[in-house]
Motif scaffolding. Structure first.
Motif, PDB file in Angstrom:
ATOM      1  N   LEU A  22       0.834  -1.199   0.000  1.00  0.00           N
ATOM      2  CA  LEU A  22       0.000   0.000   0.000  1.00  0.00           C
ATOM      3  C   LEU A  22       0.873   1.256   0.000  1.00  0.00           C
ATOM      4  O   LEU A  22       0.614   2.210  -0.748  1.00  0.00           O
ATOM      5  N   ILE A  23       1.916   1.244   0.815  1.00  0.00           N
ATOM      6  CA  ILE A  23       2.844   2.381   0.861  1.00  0.00           C
ATOM      7  C   ILE A  23       3.523   2.565  -0.491  1.00  0.00           C
ATOM      8  O   ILE A  23       3.698   3.687  -0.969  1.00  0.00           O
ATOM      9  N   THR A  24       3.888   1.456  -1.134  1.00  0.00           N
ATOM     10  CA  THR A  24       4.533   1.537  -2.449  1.00  0.00           C
ATOM     11  C   THR A  24       3.589   2.138  -3.479  1.00  0.00           C
ATOM     12  O   THR A  24       3.989   2.988  -4.293  1.00  0.00           O
ATOM     13  N   ALA A  25       2.325   1.732  -3.449  1.00  0.00           N
ATOM     14  CA  ALA A  25       1.337   2.271  -4.395  1.00  0.00           C
ATOM     15  C   ALA A  25       1.147   3.770  -4.182  1.00  0.00           C
ATOM     16  O   ALA A  25       1.095   4.542  -5.147  1.00  0.00           O
ATOM     17  N   ILE A  26       1.057   4.182  -2.932  1.00  0.00           N
ATOM     18  CA  ILE A  26       0.913   5.604  -2.620  1.00  0.00           C
ATOM     19  C   ILE A  26       2.149   6.368  -3.089  1.00  0.00           C
ATOM     20  O   ILE A  26       2.051   7.476  -3.621  1.00  0.00           O
ATOM     21  N   ARG A  27       3.317   5.767  -2.912  1.00  0.00           N
ATOM     22  CA  ARG A  27       4.564   6.426  -3.307  1.00  0.00           C
ATOM     23  C   ARG A  27       4.586   6.688  -4.818  1.00  0.00           C
ATOM     24  O   ARG A  27       4.931   7.778  -5.268  1.00  0.00           O
ATOM     25  N   TRP A  28       4.194   5.679  -5.629  1.00  0.00           N
ATOM     26  CA  TRP A  28       4.206   5.856  -7.090  1.00  0.00           C
ATOM     27  C   TRP A  28       3.149   6.864  -7.543  1.00  0.00           C
ATOM     28  O   TRP A  28       3.405   7.698  -8.414  1.00  0.00           O
ATOM     29  N   ALA A  29       1.972   6.797  -6.948  1.00  0.00           N
ATOM     30  CA  ALA A  29       0.925   7.759  -7.301  1.00  0.00           C
ATOM     31  C   ALA A  29       1.348   9.174  -6.905  1.00  0.00           C
ATOM     32  O   ALA A  29       1.147  10.138  -7.657  1.00  0.00           O
ATOM     33  N   GLY A  30       1.953   9.298  -5.739  1.00  0.00           N
ATOM     34  CA  GLY A  30       2.427  10.601  -5.288  1.00  0.00           C
ATOM     35  C   GLY A  30       3.519  11.154  -6.179  1.00  0.00           C
ATOM     36  O   GLY A  30       3.538  12.345  -6.501  1.00  0.00           O
ATOM     37  N   ALA A  31       4.437  10.295  -6.611  1.00  0.00           N
ATOM     38  CA  ALA A  31       5.522  10.732  -7.496  1.00  0.00           C
ATOM     39  C   ALA A  31       4.965  11.254  -8.813  1.00  0.00           C
ATOM     40  O   ALA A  31       5.379  12.313  -9.307  1.00  0.00           O
ATOM     41  N   ALA A  32       4.000  10.522  -9.378  1.00  0.00           N
ATOM     42  CA  ALA A  32       3.400  10.946 -10.648  1.00  0.00           C
ATOM     43  C   ALA A  32       2.690  12.284 -10.497  1.00  0.00           C
ATOM     44  O   ALA A  32       2.822  13.180 -11.348  1.00  0.00           O
ATOM     45  N   PHE A  33       1.961  12.441  -9.409  1.00  0.00           N
ATOM     46  CA  PHE A  33       1.227  13.695  -9.197  1.00  0.00           C
ATOM     47  C   PHE A  33       2.187  14.864  -8.998  1.00  0.00           C
ATOM     48  O   PHE A  33       2.013  15.941  -9.572  1.00  0.00           O
ATOM     49  N   LEU A  34       3.218  14.676  -8.172  1.00  0.00           N
ATOM     50  CA  LEU A  34       4.160  15.752  -7.885  1.00  0.00           C
ATOM     51  C   LEU A  34       4.923  16.190  -9.134  1.00  0.00           C
ATOM     52  O   LEU A  34       5.123  17.387  -9.367  1.00  0.00           O
ATOM     53  N   ILE A  35       5.323  15.230  -9.942  1.00  0.00           N
ATOM     54  CA  ILE A  35       6.044  15.580 -11.168  1.00  0.00           C
ATOM     55  C   ILE A  35       5.109  16.291 -12.144  1.00  0.00           C
ATOM     56  O   ILE A  35       5.498  17.265 -12.798  1.00  0.00           O
ATOM     57  N   GLY A  36       3.852  15.853 -12.212  1.00  0.00           N
ATOM     58  CA  GLY A  36       2.871  16.547 -13.048  1.00  0.00           C
ATOM     59  C   GLY A  36       2.648  17.969 -12.587  1.00  0.00           C
ATOM     60  O   GLY A  36       2.588  18.901 -13.402  1.00  0.00           O
ATOM     61  N   TYR A  37       2.555  18.162 -11.281  1.00  0.00           N
ATOM     62  CA  TYR A  37       2.374  19.510 -10.732  1.00  0.00           C
ATOM     63  C   TYR A  37       3.614  20.361 -10.998  1.00  0.00           C
ATOM     64  O   TYR A  37       3.513  21.562 -11.260  1.00  0.00           O
ATOM     65  N   ALA A  38       4.786  19.733 -10.943  1.00  0.00           N
ATOM     66  CA  ALA A  38       6.037  20.448 -11.224  1.00  0.00           C
ATOM     67  C   ALA A  38       6.052  20.960 -12.662  1.00  0.00           C
ATOM     68  O   ALA A  38       6.506  22.075 -12.933  1.00  0.00           O
ATOM     69  N   VAL A  39       5.549  20.146 -13.571  1.00  0.00           N
ATOM     70  CA  VAL A  39       5.493  20.556 -14.979  1.00  0.00           C
ATOM     71  C   VAL A  39       4.582  21.774 -15.137  1.00  0.00           C
ATOM     72  O   VAL A  39       4.917  22.734 -15.848  1.00  0.00           O
ATOM     73  N   LEU A  40       3.437  21.761 -14.471  1.00  0.00           N
ATOM     74  CA  LEU A  40       2.515  22.905 -14.547  1.00  0.00           C
ATOM     75  C   LEU A  40       3.151  24.164 -13.962  1.00  0.00           C
ATOM     76  O   LEU A  40       3.012  25.262 -14.521  1.00  0.00           O
ATOM     77  N   GLY A  75       9.166  14.422  -6.140  1.00  0.00           N
ATOM     78  CA  GLY A  75       8.696  13.316  -6.970  1.00  0.00           C
ATOM     79  C   GLY A  75       9.800  12.335  -7.317  1.00  0.00           C
ATOM     80  O   GLY A  75       9.614  11.118  -7.241  1.00  0.00           O
ATOM     81  N   VAL A  76      10.957  12.868  -7.699  1.00  0.00           N
ATOM     82  CA  VAL A  76      12.098  12.000  -8.035  1.00  0.00           C
ATOM     83  C   VAL A  76      12.560  11.225  -6.804  1.00  0.00           C
ATOM     84  O   VAL A  76      12.887  10.037  -6.891  1.00  0.00           O
ATOM     85  N   THR A  77      12.555  11.884  -5.652  1.00  0.00           N
ATOM     86  CA  THR A  77      12.936  11.216  -4.409  1.00  0.00           C
ATOM     87  C   THR A  77      12.019  10.018  -4.136  1.00  0.00           C
ATOM     88  O   THR A  77      12.491   8.941  -3.730  1.00  0.00           O
ATOM     89  N   LEU A  78      10.725  10.201  -4.358  1.00  0.00           N
ATOM     90  CA  LEU A  78       9.785   9.093  -4.136  1.00  0.00           C
ATOM     91  C   LEU A  78      10.061   7.938  -5.095  1.00  0.00           C
ATOM     92  O   LEU A  78       9.962   6.767  -4.713  1.00  0.00           O
ATOM     93  N   ILE A  79      10.424   8.247  -6.341  1.00  0.00           N
ATOM     94  CA  ILE A  79      10.723   7.196  -7.325  1.00  0.00           C
ATOM     95  C   ILE A  79      11.984   6.438  -6.914  1.00  0.00           C
ATOM     96  O   ILE A  79      12.032   5.206  -6.963  1.00  0.00           O
ATOM     97  N   VAL A  80      12.992   7.179  -6.492  1.00  0.00           N
ATOM     98  CA  VAL A  80      14.259   6.542  -6.085  1.00  0.00           C
ATOM     99  C   VAL A  80      14.055   5.634  -4.869  1.00  0.00           C
ATOM    100  O   VAL A  80      14.655   4.568  -4.761  1.00  0.00           O
ATOM    101  N   GLN A  81      13.154   6.047  -3.966  1.00  0.00           N
ATOM    102  CA  GLN A  81      12.912   5.266  -2.749  1.00  0.00           C
ATOM    103  C   GLN A  81      11.993   4.073  -2.994  1.00  0.00           C
ATOM    104  O   GLN A  81      11.859   3.218  -2.144  1.00  0.00           O
ATOM    105  N   ALA A  82      11.311   4.059  -4.162  1.00  0.00           N
ATOM    106  CA  ALA A  82      10.343   2.988  -4.427  1.00  0.00           C
ATOM    107  C   ALA A  82      11.028   1.632  -4.561  1.00  0.00           C
ATOM    108  O   ALA A  82      12.155   1.539  -4.986  1.00  0.00           O
TER     109      ALA A  82
END
Length: 200
Positions: free
Chosen positions: A68-86, A193-200
């Motif tokens: 569950l933590i891993t799933a939240i981490r990947w979803a969070g990474a995707a959202f944060l990177i998307g927000y960073a792009v905006l 976001g990148v930190t979350l991906i690296v920690q996944a």
């Protein structure tokens, strides 16, 4: 009881007074003077709910469910990177578009959905509020007083950040200043976001 509440206040303040996705969002909303009170209340109530869940024992449940933590981490990474792009796109727009008065205001619904996503899709919020504060609270005779102190620190911080941001408005009157702010937010979000991906 008072000492437990004070300990909770200090522990929570140490954890939340740092630049992060949620704080950057509250700051930007405060500077734009857009839906500030609903955003502040959403953040504070979310922290109250998460701190209460940690004190009630949700931390043990999360620890037993690493998937569950891993799933939240990947979803969070995707959202944060998307927000960073905006945020990066806002920073790269012509100067007139960076003027907050020239931007179309976001709807309350869209603003609160973004706020909730930045809160609940960030695994660090579970580590800080549910696991860390929850476990520290167990060491106090009055753990719920500790929780109230922690929630009070959260509310105080978000009110100060959201409403206090208006004082910074004169410094950000020029579009170039908004370019720097949005560029900084983009870097923070992308880094998280990148930190979350690296920690996944």
């Amino acid at each position: 009881m008072l000492s437990s509440a004070l300990a909770g206040f200090v522990a929570s303040a140490v954890l939340i007074i740092a630049i992060g996705a949620q704080n950057a969002f509250v700051l930007r909303q405060g500077l734009r003077r857009e839906h500030v009170l609903p955003v502040v209340l959403t953040c504070a109530l979310s922290d109250l709910a998460l701190i209460s869940a940690g004190i009630a024992g949700l931390g043990a449940v999360l620890t037993a469910q690493p998937a569950l933590i891993t799933a939240i981490r990947w979803a969070g990474a995707a959202f944060l990177i998307g927000y960073a792009v905006l945020a990066a796109r806002r920073a790269l727009r012509p100067q007139a578009a960076l003027d907050p008065a020239a931007q179309a205001p976001a709807t309350l619904r869209a603003t609160l959905l973004t706020c909730l996503a930045l809160t609940y899709l960030n695994p660090h919020v579970y580590l800080d509020t549910v696991l860390l504060l929850g476990s520290v609270a167990q060491q106090h005779a009055s753990r719920w007083a500790f929780g109230l102190g922690a929630a009070a620190a959260s509310l105080s911080w978000f009110v100060a950040l959201g409403l206090g941001a208006r004082r910074l408005a004169p410094l950000l009157a020029r579009p170039a200043a908004w370019r720097v702010l949005d560029g900084s937010i983009a870097l923070v979000m992308a880094g998280l976001g990148v930190t979350l991906i690296v920690q996944a």
